[in-house]
Structures are given as C-alpha cells and as structure tokens.
Write an enzyme that holds these catalytic residues in place. Structure first.
Site: not given
Ligand code: NAD
Length: 262
Positions: A19-20, A64-65, A155, A162, A194
C-alpha cells in the site's frame, strides 16, 4: 532530521505492505511521528496489525469510510487515544472491478455513485471530523492519479472520482486555511498495489510508463512517502490546495515516445 517529531498522524488506507499508505507510514515513523492506522474491512486486520507492530503503532481501528456512523466511531476512539491530531492521510479509493474494464460509457449508476462516495466524498467526511481535533492547525494529504486530468484506458469512473477528489482538495483548502489546516493531494504514478491490480491492463501500464517517464523508471511507495513528508512538515507551511505529481515526470509529456525511438 526528525521533521515530524511530536506530530500525531491518522492514516487511512493501509491494506498490506504494498500500500502507498504503508510507504507513507514508514517514512513518517522514521521522522518521529506518532501514528494511528485505520483499515477498511475486517479481512485486512491480519495484514495490518503486523505492519503496525513493525513501527510501534498502537492505534489500529477498522473504519468503512462509506459509513458516517463508522467514521464517527473512529474519530471518537482517535480523540480518546490521541487527544488532538496534526496530520491526516487519505489513501482510500474504490470502484467495482467491472467499472475498471471495458467502456466508460457503460458505467452503471451504482458504480458511479460508489466510486464517488468512497474515493471522493470520504475526504469531506473525514476532514469534517478531523478538523475539531486539529487544534494547532494541521496538514491533510490525499492520493490522486493522472487519470483525473487526462483519459487513461480502463481508469474510467475512477478518473472522474479522482477529478472530484482534486476539486474537493481545493474547496477544502480554501475553507480550512482559516484554521491553519492545509489540504493537498499527491498524484502518484502507477505502483503495483492491491487496488491497482483491479484496473484492466495495469501491468502493461506499468511497463508503458517505465519506458517513457522522463526518469525512465516508475516511482516507489517510499518516494510518495517522502513527498507526503514534505507536504505534512513545516517545509511546506506555505503550500495548500496543491496537486503534486510524484510520477517520474510522466504528466509533462504531450506525446510520449517509445524510448528506442528517442
Ligand atoms: P491499496 O489497495 O493498498 O489501498 C487502497 C485502500 O483503500 C485499501 O486499504 C482499502 O481497504 C481502502 N478502502 C477501499 N474502500 C474502503 C472503504 N469503504 N473504507 C475504508 N477504506 C477503504 O492501494 P493503493 O494503490 O495504495 O491506493 C491508495 C490510494 O492511492 C488510492 O486513493 C489510489 O487511488 C491512489 N493511487 C494509487 C496509484 C497506484 O498506481 N497504485 C496511483 C495513484 C493514486
């Protein structure tokens, strides 16, 4: 240098070590922050708790947000644990998998609403509860992607969500400035996580950007973490309402060329 010494941080969106939000958590821990985690669904607890233990995080709570009651409960616990908070990280997004393949035109009403609710509105909902706890001002950072600005294959509705998240960042920044709360977004390049795995053709996307990015590579969770560190520290005390690209420069390209033809 401990840029976040004494700062209390709530991080939403850790699912696992890819996760980021985990990249951000590790960086903030190295800089002296006191951190709390919130994760989205019960199945993630067994992955999130060991990560929390690695960096001494004691506050680990589900939220759960998409539920106001869940958010209220989470912030009541956060207030009891931390008293006040200084930093909030929103690293949460969701769209049903079937919306991230095929045509945008086929986006369902339910899928659109759910993506907007969880990926964009949730920032408003979290900031409204966090603001009263940010008694000394604060910094809020959310995660976005280039698909908000330009069309990226598959996307789809997440690009629209976004775009809403980026606009939400600006509207919140304008209102929260009075309280010395800054609100910014990081637009990260593609990273294998993920959530990203749910986007059709994501592996090809990674290869495509790796070959064309000005830096000729993709970015890591840790690099996003360091930019979040900048935004949440006093180094960025004059920065709010901004979307910072951490994408190895991809967004500056008007017509990316294959590397071998350069
Ligand atoms: P990640 O799957 O690790 O994280 C996404 C998180 O969102 C998860 O922990 C998940 O449980 C949570 N989530 C989803 N629905 C939810 C809910 N109803 N309540 C609470 N939590 C909820 O993936 P990631 O890539 O680390 O994503 C983190 C952020 O970074 C996201 O906003 C994603 O869009 C953004 N992002 C990702 C990328 C990429 O390429 N991975 C690029 C740019 C932006």
């Amino acid at each position: 240098m401990n840029l976040l010494e004494g700062k209390k941080v709530l991080i939403f969106g850790i699912a696992n070590k890819r996760s980021i939000a985990w990249g951000i958590a590790k960086t903030f821990h190295e800089h002296g922050a006191e951190i709390g985690f919130s994760y989205g669904i019960p199945q993630l607890e067994r992955r999130v708790r060991p990560l929390a233990a690695q960096i001494g995080v004691e506050f680990v709570e589900i939220c759960d947000v998409s539920s106001d009651d869940a958010i209220d409960a989470l912030f009541a616990k956060a207030e009891a644990h931390f008293g006040q908070i200084d930093i909030l990280i929103h690293s949460v997004a969701y769209a049903p998998r079937e919306e991230l393949t095929g045509k945008f035109l086929d986006t369902s009403r339910e899928g659109f609403a759910q993506a907007m609710d969880i990926s964009a509105y949730s920032l408003v909902a979290l900031v409204r509860r966090a603001a009263p706890l940010m008694v000394d001002g604060g910094s809020i950072v959310c995660m976005t992607y280039y698909g908000a600005e330009k069309v990226v294959p598959h996307y789809n509705v997440m690009g629209v969500a976004k775009a809403a998240l980026e606009a939400t960042t600006r509207y919140l920044a304008a209102e929260m400035g009075e309280q010395n709360i800054r609100v910014n977004a990081i637009s990260a390049g593609p990273i294998k996580t993920l959530s990203a795995a749910g986007i059709a053709g994501f592996r090809k996307m990674l290869k495509y950007t790796e070959e064309r990015n000005p830096l000729r590579r993709n970015v890591s969770q840790e690099e996003v973490g360091r930019s979040a560190l900048y935004l949440c520290s006093d180094l960025a005390s004059g920065v709010t309402g901004e979307v910072i690209h951490v994408d190895a420069g991809y967004h500056i390209l008007g017509m990316p060329e294959p590397v071998e033809e350069l």
